[in-house]
Design a protein around this motif. Sequence first.
Motif, PDB file in Angstrom:
ATOM      1  N   LYS A  40       0.830  -1.210   0.000  1.00  0.00           N
ATOM      2  CA  LYS A  40       0.000   0.000   0.000  1.00  0.00           C
ATOM      3  C   LYS A  40       0.858   1.252   0.000  1.00  0.00           C
ATOM      4  O   LYS A  40       0.601   2.210  -0.756  1.00  0.00           O
ATOM      5  N   GLY A  41       1.889   1.257   0.829  1.00  0.00           N
ATOM      6  CA  GLY A  41       2.754   2.427   0.903  1.00  0.00           C
ATOM      7  C   GLY A  41       3.478   2.684  -0.406  1.00  0.00           C
ATOM      8  O   GLY A  41       3.578   3.832  -0.863  1.00  0.00           O
TER       9      GLY A  41
ATOM     10  N   ARG B 218      -2.802   3.327   8.297  1.00  0.00           N
ATOM     11  CA  ARG B 218      -3.107   2.150   7.479  1.00  0.00           C
ATOM     12  C   ARG B 218      -1.943   1.167   7.475  1.00  0.00           C
ATOM     13  O   ARG B 218      -0.796   1.565   7.292  1.00  0.00           O
TER      14      ARG B 218
ATOM     15  N   SER C 165       0.470  -1.664   5.899  1.00  0.00           N
ATOM     16  CA  SER C 165       0.990  -1.866   4.547  1.00  0.00           C
ATOM     17  C   SER C 165       2.005  -3.002   4.584  1.00  0.00           C
ATOM     18  O   SER C 165       3.187  -2.792   4.860  1.00  0.00           O
TER      19      SER C 165
ATOM     20  N   GLN D 290      -6.304   4.735  -2.071  1.00  0.00           N
ATOM     21  CA  GLN D 290      -5.615   3.466  -2.241  1.00  0.00           C
ATOM     22  C   GLN D 290      -5.861   2.981  -3.663  1.00  0.00           C
ATOM     23  O   GLN D 290      -6.878   3.297  -4.276  1.00  0.00           O
TER      24      GLN D 290
ATOM     25  N   ARG E 162      -5.056  -0.819  -5.949  1.00  0.00           N
ATOM     26  CA  ARG E 162      -4.439  -2.142  -5.987  1.00  0.00           C
ATOM     27  C   ARG E 162      -4.838  -2.797  -7.297  1.00  0.00           C
ATOM     28  O   ARG E 162      -5.893  -2.492  -7.863  1.00  0.00           O
TER      29      ARG E 162
END
Length: 871
Positions: free
Chosen positions: A33-34, A130, A132, A331, A333
Amino acid sequence: MDVPPDGSLEILDEHFILSLDSPEATLEVAGGKGACLSRLARAGFPVPTGFLITTAAYGAFVQANGLAGQIVELGRSAPADDPTSLEDASQAIRQLFDQGVIPQAVATAIRQAYGDLCPAGHDYPPVAVRSSATAEDLPGASFAGQQETYLNVRGEEALLEAVKRCWSSLWTARAMAYRARQGIASALVPSGAEAAISLAVVVQLMVSAEAAGVLFTVNPLTGDRDEAVINAAWGLGEAVVGGRVTPDMVVVDKATGRVKSVEVGDKAVMMVPAAEGTVEVPVALQQRQQPVLTSEQAAELTHLGREIEAHFGGPQDVEWAIAGGRAYILQARPVTALPGDALFPDRREVGPETAVPGDDDWPALGERPAQPFDLWTQSHVGEALPHPMSPLTWSGTPIAVNKSFRYLLRGFDAPYLDDIQWVKRFYGRIYANEGAVAYVLSQEYGLPGSFLDAAFGSRRSSDRQREGGFRPFRFLCRLPGLLRATVGRQGAERGSEALFTQIDRWFADFTEQSLDRLSDRALWAEWAVWMERFTQALCLSAELAGSAFMVFAMLEWLMARWCGRKDLAPDLVTGLSGVYAAEMGPALWQMAQVLHDLGLASILLDHSPKAALAQLRKTPDAPPVIQMLDAFLERHGHRCPNEMEWLHPRWAEAPEQVIEVLASYLQAGDRVNPVQAEARQRRRREEAVAWVEAHLGPIRRAIFWRILARVQHLVRLRDNQKHYLMKVAFPLCRVYRMLGQRWVGRGWLKQPDDVFFLTIPDIEAVVKADDPTAASMDLPALVVERRRAYGYWFDIVPPEVIGPDGQPVVDRTAAPSTWLPSAYGEPGRTAVLGTDREGEPPGAVLRGIPASGGQVRGTARIIRNPREATR
């Protein structure tokens, strides 16, 4: 886990903090995520400002608290296929993290980075924290939802605590199991060729979203790369990704930004920031059914999604939020699976030629030939009879329903009315003739096909829409008769209330007599009396249902015309007093509370329902509960789950069913409270009424009140009619069971409920001949074959609509790639991702956006009826 036995961990990097747009934010340092958010920030996308707490900080924490060896030991004790062991190991590991202390150097770095987010002279701002992981948001494994996020965190100490909880979420049971299934090592340090699993944390300024949701840059239902699909709800996106609301679903053309379709969800709640964290609050009544996004906002989000897709080189699942009119990306993905034949190599076509095992040809009374306008559906009748029907229940159903519909249409003398079959059995289940209803209303009232399609809820493709427009001359000619019928139905309503009283008297007389003294013929004569009474009650029930439908439709029309809020109509009739069915839940819940207060809950929780009931009846402290139970059975004992199927024993016949419900309330604890639920429904009705009153002038308000009072009266009557219909059916069931018990004693049947696998003509023949042999019937063999056919249909998903030829109606316009269980073929074998297309098996369609691709492993429990739900 490939970690040295001593659990040692060498910290190779003390670079604990990175700016969000740092080029050093790689997967190994910043987690999936980061790393993704860093790339988006560097590319200029609207990502909230923040910083990254790197995996080095996680490693420092684990080393400083000596956790590595303990994590290894606990992890190895929990096989990936043992949920209980995984959960125990997870709780133990997370407790270690809770007790751990963040090293001073790490805590200082976090505080300093947080302080840099503060405007000069201002307090610490709220942030989103969050997790990650280094094995998330990968092309082949998304890890969506495996680790934790904390919103609206404010202050240094709260931030440090949230960071520690994020670190520990690397060891949730679901994350550990997912890594094992994906073949991803859970090592704490690199070992050989395998990469260590670790966790970074993303800290960003909190976006107090007015609206939020998820955008897919490819249609996840169809695989169409020319479409984007947006899920949107009010408030923070937590309500959408957590499944707390049914969001709007907006389909957008990616090239033009044009909105192609909008399905507005019932967004009853939303998540908003609280003093600490978030809180779920109700959505204002007028806002629930309003679309969240404007067409301009949908186009803007689609444009952002298209650019993100181009940036990453593949379809993306994007979380977004809108605050102050500005869109933010929270976010992104990769979409890890798309529908297509490659995902289902075993996909096969099946057809209607499959033979049904056993005897599926059950005669019924009063069946009539097919008509060209027949169209069979479970849209409404499926709620009352969702499961396959036993032969005995089905054999008497057509003649009773045919009589009730003819009674309802008694004002018409068209000869075709006597030739209509109103219900039919397909796929083991009962279907209602929606086509006949539509035909009658079109022919006799001149109503348009569009009205009928809106009124009756079966899904139908555009090539099956009913033809015919509104014929005003026919409608005006019939209007005087319609008005007379409407006035006459008020008399029928009074007749229903009188019948309720009469049924109470009949029922009391029936329960006082001893059926044991009656011969089979006398018992069957008693059945004939109650069958006639049941048909009479069914006729009035149909009339009440028709009246309630008409006035409710009028209320919906008024709400749409005067208030622009058709969706308000259901709220205006919810939580009504005087509805017998609404008494049952609160009465049972209160009984469970008395059991708990008396310290008797363990009797129900530790014993089978029958044993628990027997023990309660001899327990000295239990009389208050027994009195409540007896009172409940006296008022509602003629009812039970799936009660239109006579095979199921009524509560009075099998009171252990009530004990099962009480046990489920005790197990649920405070999570279920029917009394509070009823109060919420009542408040919702009061709020809806107040809202309408505030938006209407005096004249319209008076009309509204008059119509509302009539609708509420009819809804109450219609619901209570079901109570009395089941009360008048109870003697029928008692006669059936009495015959079953007798015939088992004579060796004619093997068990009492075998009688429900005979038909009314079968029973009449045996009663008339005084012996099945004299009637040329082998009852045990007949029952065996019919049970085989009856059981077969439970494993088959039936089509929703069947045409006049008895074949399923194929919907060629349904959204592709919806889950479509087979209507034919081997029980429980076929489930295909597709639509009702040419050559594909028709069946029920479950619509929605799946949470993930791939397979799910676990224990599957088939629950055929509510009685089995607590086992």
